[in-house]
Design an enzyme around this catalytic site. Structure first.
Site, PDB file in Angstrom:
ATOM      1  N   ASN A 156      16.749   5.509  -1.961  1.00  0.00           N
ATOM      2  CA  ASN A 156      15.949   6.726  -1.824  1.00  0.00           C
ATOM      3  C   ASN A 156      16.573   7.730  -0.868  1.00  0.00           C
ATOM      4  O   ASN A 156      16.357   8.940  -1.011  1.00  0.00           O
ATOM      5  CB  ASN A 156      14.525   6.380  -1.379  1.00  0.00           C
ATOM      6  N   LYS A 171       0.043   0.869   7.040  1.00  0.00           N
ATOM      7  CA  LYS A 171       0.871  -0.332   6.925  1.00  0.00           C
ATOM      8  C   LYS A 171       0.802  -1.167   8.213  1.00  0.00           C
ATOM      9  O   LYS A 171       0.699  -2.399   8.169  1.00  0.00           O
ATOM     10  CB  LYS A 171       2.315   0.046   6.577  1.00  0.00           C
ATOM     11  N   VAL A 218       0.849  -1.200   0.000  1.00  0.00           N
ATOM     12  CA  VAL A 218       0.000   0.000   0.000  1.00  0.00           C
ATOM     13  C   VAL A 218       0.880   1.243   0.000  1.00  0.00           C
ATOM     14  O   VAL A 218       2.096   1.161   0.144  1.00  0.00           O
ATOM     15  CB  VAL A 218      -0.960   0.010   1.213  1.00  0.00           C
ATOM     16  N   SER A 240       9.151   2.194   0.659  1.00  0.00           N
ATOM     17  CA  SER A 240      10.349   2.780   0.063  1.00  0.00           C
ATOM     18  C   SER A 240      11.068   3.722   1.017  1.00  0.00           C
ATOM     19  O   SER A 240      12.191   4.138   0.730  1.00  0.00           O
ATOM     20  CB  SER A 240       9.970   3.547  -1.218  1.00  0.00           C
ATOM     21  N   GLU A 268       2.617   4.973   1.033  1.00  0.00           N
ATOM     22  CA  GLU A 268       3.515   5.271   2.159  1.00  0.00           C
ATOM     23  C   GLU A 268       2.806   5.982   3.304  1.00  0.00           C
ATOM     24  O   GLU A 268       2.880   7.205   3.453  1.00  0.00           O
ATOM     25  CB  GLU A 268       4.701   6.114   1.674  1.00  0.00           C
ATOM     26  N   HIS A 281      11.811  -3.910  -0.998  1.00  0.00           N
ATOM     27  CA  HIS A 281      11.526  -2.675  -1.725  1.00  0.00           C
ATOM     28  C   HIS A 281      11.727  -2.915  -3.218  1.00  0.00           C
ATOM     29  O   HIS A 281      12.838  -2.811  -3.741  1.00  0.00           O
ATOM     30  CB  HIS A 281      12.426  -1.549  -1.220  1.00  0.00           C
TER      31      HIS A 281
END
Length: 335
Positions: free
Chosen positions: A115, A22, A15, A44, A17, A65
């Site tokens: 990231n 979560k 789902v 992420s 962020e 990820h």
């Protein structure tokens, strides 16, 4: 619903962020999954340790990820939490291999490896347009350097709302008094979310045409924002664009290595070659740093620190390696 989940060997949550969402889903999965099931999150940026608090078996929780689009991109960051079991890590590695993907083990910090390094890369790109460049100039300089896509085109493809949502999650941790990009939040407020709405940093044509078109409305927004913030505008060279984006990325990569969230400089390069469109012939950002010379990069970082402040604080690892006459490659060999 969760019918059939009780038979799965591995479950991957994917789902958007939002940590609360979560954790809610992991609690629901925990109630139905079998005891030895691997519980994975495709987050992420969010903490695997925080997500693991929602379940009764944190040793079974790991980050997987996948990179977008997941059916095409080869990279999977495998994120180990404090409690993640070694058998779960091995299972995640085996799954990545079975899927024909490249799995790289990373530690649990904001943005993990890939990231986390994108944050200063994107930050400097946005600062550069506030100071006088245009999105298309920055993107052209980056693609000429060899990147598969320019960063503003990437932002439009991923969705400006995605990055906005991440910023909201971490807004409370921002350092006071530190310069922040000013335009992206305004694009979100204007519903310029990128390709999905036909407008973002660029305009897009109708149908399947995803070619970015420079937009004078965005140019005007950038110029007005800079003027209101008192940011002087000037001519920006392509050389400065590459240095400020790529060197900022390298500096953050050195911090990640020093903190132990990546085991090797080569792991960072593998991530960037397989997940971020870094040019293969440059070997990845950390290999590229060795080819340019750590002392050269360190000197420029110090100069940018004088010009732009503490966001450009040099990584301690770079300073140590230079003092010892070593390279990032030798760091890997020692490891």
């Amino acid at each position: 619903g969760y019918d059939g989940f009780e038979t799965a060997d591995i479950i991957v949550e994917a789902v958007f962020e939002n940590l609360a969402l979560k954790k809610q889903i992991f609690a629901a999965i925990d109630a139905v999954a079998k005891a030895d099931c691997i519980l994975a999150s495709n987050t992420s940026t969010l903490s695997i340790d925080e997500i693991a608090l929602a379940v009764s078996r944190p040793a079974r929780v790991v980050g997987l990820h996948f990179f977008s689009p997941a059916n095409v991109m080869r990279l999977v960051e495998i994120v180990r939490g404090r409690a993640t079991g070694s058998d779960v890590i091995a299972g995640a590695m085996a799954l990545a291999k079975r899927l024909g993907k490249v799995g790289v083990l990373v530690g649990n910090c904001f943005g993990f490896v890939g990231n986390r390094m994108m944050v200063p890369y994107m930050r400097e790109a946005q600062f550069l347009v506030e100071e006088g460049a245009t999105p298309e100039q920055v993107d052209a300089a980056l693609t000429d350097f060899g990147m598969a896509m320019g960063i503003f085109a990437v932002d439009d493809m991923a969705g400006i709302d995605v990055a906005w949502r991440v910023r909201q999650e971490f807004r409370s941790s921002e350092l006071p008094g530190v310069r922040k990009p000013l335009v992206a939040d305004q694009l979100y407020a204007m519903n310029r979310l990128g390709q999905k709405t036909g407008k973002g940093w660029y305009r897009y044509g109708n149908g399947d045409d995803r070619k970015p078109i420079p937009d004078l409305e965005v140019h005007a927004l950038i110029e007005r924002t800079a003027r209101e913030a008192g940011i002087p505008r000037r001519k920006i060279s392509n050389e400065e664009i590459i240095e400020r984006t790529i060197f900022a990325m390298i500096n953050e990569g050195a911090r990640i290595l020093d903190e132990g969230y990546a085991l090797r400089a080569g792991d960072i390069d593998t991530i960037y070659l397989n997940g971020y469109g870094f040019p293969n012939y440059r070997g990845g950002p950390m290999w590229y740093a060795d080819t340019v010379g750590l002392r050269t990069i360190f000197t420029r970082i110090q100069q940018y620190r004088e010009e732009h402040g503490k966001l450009w604080e040099p990584a301690a690892l770079l300073e140590r390696l230079i003092a010892e006459g070593r390279t990032l490659t030798s760091w890997d060999e020692q490891k």
